[in-house]
Write a protein that holds these residues in place. Structure first.
Motif, mmCIF file in Angstrom:
data_model
loop_
_atom_site.group_PDB
_atom_site.id
_atom_site.type_symbol
_atom_site.label_atom_id
_atom_site.label_comp_id
_atom_site.label_asym_id
_atom_site.label_seq_id
_atom_site.Cartn_x
_atom_site.Cartn_y
_atom_site.Cartn_z
ATOM 1 N N ILE A 2 1.162 -1.110 -0.041
ATOM 2 C CA ILE A 2 -0.068 -0.003 -0.102
ATOM 3 C C ILE A 2 0.900 1.143 -0.098
ATOM 4 N N SER A 3 0.545 2.298 -0.965
ATOM 5 C CA SER A 3 1.447 3.515 -0.635
ATOM 6 C C SER A 3 0.471 4.727 -0.791
ATOM 7 N N ASN A 52 3.568 6.122 -4.633
ATOM 8 C CA ASN A 52 2.679 5.465 -5.511
ATOM 9 C C ASN A 52 3.544 4.883 -6.605
ATOM 10 N N MET A 53 4.114 5.681 -7.212
ATOM 11 C CA MET A 53 4.993 5.274 -8.621
ATOM 12 C C MET A 53 5.925 4.323 -8.144
ATOM 13 N N MET A 63 7.613 -1.443 -8.193
ATOM 14 C CA MET A 63 7.977 -2.882 -7.605
ATOM 15 C C MET A 63 7.211 -3.935 -7.657
ATOM 16 N N GLY A 64 5.581 -3.643 -7.350
ATOM 17 C CA GLY A 64 4.483 -4.366 -7.639
ATOM 18 C C GLY A 64 4.647 -5.444 -9.084
ATOM 19 N N VAL A 99 -2.565 1.967 -4.752
ATOM 20 C CA VAL A 99 -2.013 3.193 -4.369
ATOM 21 C C VAL A 99 -3.154 4.137 -3.989
ATOM 22 N N SER A 100 -2.684 5.320 -3.535
ATOM 23 C CA SER A 100 -3.790 6.117 -2.728
ATOM 24 C C SER A 100 -3.386 7.794 -3.065
#
Length: 342
Positions: free
Chosen positions: A63-64, A70-71, A76-77, A86-87
């Motif tokens: 979660i970021s 987020n990027m 990495m995901g 992402v948020s």
């Protein structure tokens, strides 16, 4: 029920008390460079260090929060095949909108591949979908910020007179110059204006207060550990921001029975306040209407009490339990494994 691993991109001291069971890693020293070569090198180091941490920990879910994090998380995901959320927490026009077209297109692809794009208000989702590369996004989840749970209160007066309250960092985006000007226009003399918070605008605001002859009525009281007592003792609360994501201070004030007035800024206030019922909304950049609204509410005690009573319901709608349940469901749907990295 989750094992949480927290990764901070910068090694600046974090502002919140952390549960001792939460492991924390820092990716870089947080020092910024204006030199393009140095920035490129630091980006490469950040990528390598982050990849190393993710490779070692092998989280089941990531979660970021905020665009830059987020990027990195999305990269990495996709690189390691890990589900991620992402948020976006604020106005995307001021975060994603400042990126060039290539970066926006790249980011939109990463966001479309996310399990969800979490936003604290519907307005942020609508704004993001209004941007060309993000129109296809259909994986939004609205999870509002939880209201703070204040454990202790004091009946000791925090100020020697009745007061109007506003809380937040002293920053241009908070619109405190407009609030002070509106207070001057209102002609209110029996109720002071208190602004709780610190920031880079202190000297500018102090000068404005002096120039307007308000030194005996407007006070910048600094940061306070007992902000809950200010909420409970204030005659009313005013939010004057140019924009927000989902203003915690507004729901904190409402949950403690403080009548509220808010500038109808992007984003959040119009989703929190039912105008005329649980509070008052005033147009952006209209200090005259803000002044009239403050004066109206101060002079109408029955209206203040009615709004304060109805606003208490916001505590239930934004309870920590309700917010955690939504996050828990989001994580469980994406990954059944009982560990996560934030």
């Amino acid at each position: 029920g989750f094992e949480v691993f927290l990764i901070l991109l910068n090694a600046s001291e974090h502002s919140y008390k952390m549960n001792p069971n939460v492991q924390i890693r820092y990716i870089n020293d947080g020092k910024r460079s204006v030199n393009m070569l140095n920035r490129t090198y630091k980006s490469f180091l950040s990528f390598r260090r982050l990849a190393s941490v993710i490779s070692q920990e092998r989280p089941q879910f990531m979660i970021s929060f905020t665009t830059s994090a987020n990027m990195w998380t999305a990269i990495m995901g996709n690189l390691f095949g890990i589900p991620y959320v992402v948020s976006e927490r604020s106005n995307p026009r001021r975060t994603i909108g400042v990126l060039n077209g290539v970066m926006q297109r790249f980011l939109s692809i990463l966001y479309r591949r996310a399990n969800a794009v979490v936003v604290p208000s519907r307005g942020i989702a609508e704004e993001l979908k209004g941007m060309p590369f993000f129109k296809p996004l259909d994986n939004f989840e609205v999870i509002t910020n939880p209201v703070s749970e204040f454990k202790t209160f004091s009946e000791r007066p925090v100020h020697h007179r009745k007061f109007i309250l506003s809380v937040g960092r002293l920053h241009p985006v908070k619109g405190y110059d407009k609030l002070i000007e509106a207070y001057k226009k209102s002609g209110i003399t029996d109720t002071d204006l208190l602004i709780v918070g610190e920031g880079s605008e202190r000297k500018k605001l102090e000068k404005l207060i002096g120039d307007l002859g308000l030194s005996e009525n407007v006070f910048l009281v600094g940061s306070k550990d007992n902000v809950q007592d200010y909420y409970r003792q204030g005659e009313l609360y005013v939010l004057s921001s140019q924009y927000e994501g989902y203003p915690n201070v507004l729901i904190e004030a409402m949950s403690l029975g403080c009548p509220v007035i808010s500038v109808d800024c992007d984003f959040g206030p119009r989703e929190i306040i039912a105008h005329g019922d649980t509070g008052l909304l005033v147009p952006k950049a209209n200090s005259t209407v803000l002044a009239e609204s403050m004066k109206q509410l101060l002079n109408d005690e029955p209206l203040r009490k009615r709004m304060a009573t109805k606003a208490l319901a916001v505590a239930k709608l934004n309870s920590i339990d309700s917010t955690i349940a939504k996050w828990d469901a989001l994580i469980s749907d994406a990954s059944p494994a009982a560990s996560a990295v934030a």
